[in-house]
Design an enzyme around this catalytic site. Structure first.
Site, PDB file in Angstrom:
ATOM      1  N   THR A 184       0.875  -1.170   0.000  1.00 56.82           N
ATOM      2  CA  THR A 184       0.000   0.000   0.000  1.00 56.82           C
ATOM      3  C   THR A 184       0.905   1.210   0.000  1.00 56.82           C
ATOM      4  OG1 THR A 184      -1.842  -1.072   1.155  1.00 56.82           O
ATOM      5  CG2 THR A 184      -1.647   1.267   1.503  1.00 56.82           C
ATOM      6  N   THR A 235      -0.949   0.266   6.732  1.00 59.73           N
ATOM      7  CA  THR A 235      -0.676  -0.782   5.745  1.00 59.73           C
ATOM      8  C   THR A 235      -0.526  -2.115   6.466  1.00 59.73           C
ATOM      9  OG1 THR A 235       0.909  -1.623   4.110  1.00 59.73           O
ATOM     10  CG2 THR A 235       1.804  -0.163   5.803  1.00 59.73           C
ATOM     11  N   GLY A 238      -5.406  -5.971   6.024  1.00 63.22           N
ATOM     12  CA  GLY A 238      -6.506  -5.015   6.015  1.00 63.22           C
ATOM     13  C   GLY A 238      -7.689  -5.378   6.897  1.00 63.22           C
TER      14      GLY A 238
END
Ligand code: ASP
Length: 324
Positions: A184, A235, A238
């Site tokens: 990310t 990050t 998730g």
């Protein structure tokens, strides 16, 4: 709006990340590491330029994240990972700490810079989060720049998907480097007016289920900005960051519990680790203190405090002098 007294801290600050996880020294050649550092420095410089000109934290995080999206090394925008169906589905969000306005897109493929698509949702729609075809239709009407699928494609990500699909059908252990698995990009900033902002963008996880959406575009989880408290971009795993409301939880610990940024950020990351999630986050508070805790082996990251030279790091044990 929270003003920062001149002597209370740096006039402005910018922190960025390019994903966290298992980063094996063996898999990262000196040449590749140099390319990561250069990409991080370019993004820091893009955001720092905005802040040095008294631009807004919101513009700074947008420009820093757009620079990382344009760089195929990072899993966002160009070079995003593929779903199990061989498509790219990208998520992104922005949040302005001045008034809590926020915008996000989920599962999109087409906008050149998903972070600019998220910003368009924030500025030109009544929605906070738009997904799929509706998001694309809105972005086109709002004048967001698009690119053909070929622009986003990278051989490296395609090969990572094929390897992962082979592994799943053979039932072997998952021993991938995290750079092949997920990643990310994100940025948080404090501007000279004392305002905070956050932006995050991702391609998600390699081989993810089509339609799966991570923490990145979930306001309060992967992305949060609140003047007077902090701005956060996360990050990692998730689903666990979503269940912990990571970004909002850090701000709430500061606002309600009087915790310092570093304490709140480390505590939330530890709780996430306890729940089986790993990764990292970046955060900045209203006084310009920064925190970059990591619970995995590394996190591509960087800091620029005021007009100071941008500093970057990859492995968890590398020091980036932090004020907190
Ligand atoms: N948090 C991202 C997601 O779950 C992945 C990552 O940061 O590596 O989509």
């Amino acid at each position: 709006m929270t003003a920062v007294p001149a002597e209370a801290g740096p006039r402005f600050a910018l922190v960025i990340h390019g994903g966290a996880g298992t980063i094996r020294q063996a898999g990262l050649t000196a040449e590749l590491a140099a390319a990561y550092h250069a990409g991080l420095r370019a993004a820091l410089t893009a955001g720092q330029r905005v802040l040095a000109d008294d631009g807004s934290a919101l513009d700074a995080v947008t420009e820093a994240v757009a620079a990382l999206e344009d760089n195929p090394l990072f899993n966002a925008g160009r070079g995003a990972v593929f779903t199990s169906a061989g498509r790219m589905e990208m998520d992104a969000a922005v949040m302005d700490g001045r008034d809590g306005s926020a915008g996000a897109v989920a599962g999109v493929l087409g906008p050149r810079n998903p972070v600019r698509a998220a910003r368009a949702v924030m500025e030109h729609s009544a929605a906070v989060l738009l997904a799929g075809q509706g998001a694309l239709d809105f972005c086109r009407a709002a004048g967001v720049a698009f690119e053909p699928q070929s622009y986003f494609y990278s051989e490296r990500r395609w090969a990572a998907l094929q390897k992962e699909l082979d592994r799943r059908s053979a039932g072997g252990p998952d021993d991938r480097d995290d750079a092949d698995r997920h990643g990310t990009v994100g940025a948080v900033a404090l501007d000279t007016a004392g305002n905070l902002a956050a932006a995050t963008s991702t391609g998600g996880m390699t081989g993810k289920m089509p339609g799966r959406i991570g923490d990145t575009p979930v306001i309060g989880a992967g992305t949060w900005a609140e003047n007077g408290a902090c701005a956060v971009s996360a990050t990692g795993t998730g689903e666990v960051f979503i269940r912990h409301g990571a970004g909002h939880e850090i701000a709430a610990r500061m606002r309600l519990g009087g915790q310092r940024l570093a304490t709140a950020a480390a505590a939330v990351l530890a709780e996430i680790a306890h729940s089986g999630g790993d990764g990292g986050l970046i955060a900045v508070d209203a006084a310009g203190n920064v925190a970059l805790p990591v619970s995995s082996q590394g996190m591509y990251r960087g800091v620029a405090i005021g007009n100071g030279a941008p500093r970057t790091a990859i492995y968890a044990e590398e020091e980036l002098a932090e004020r907190s």
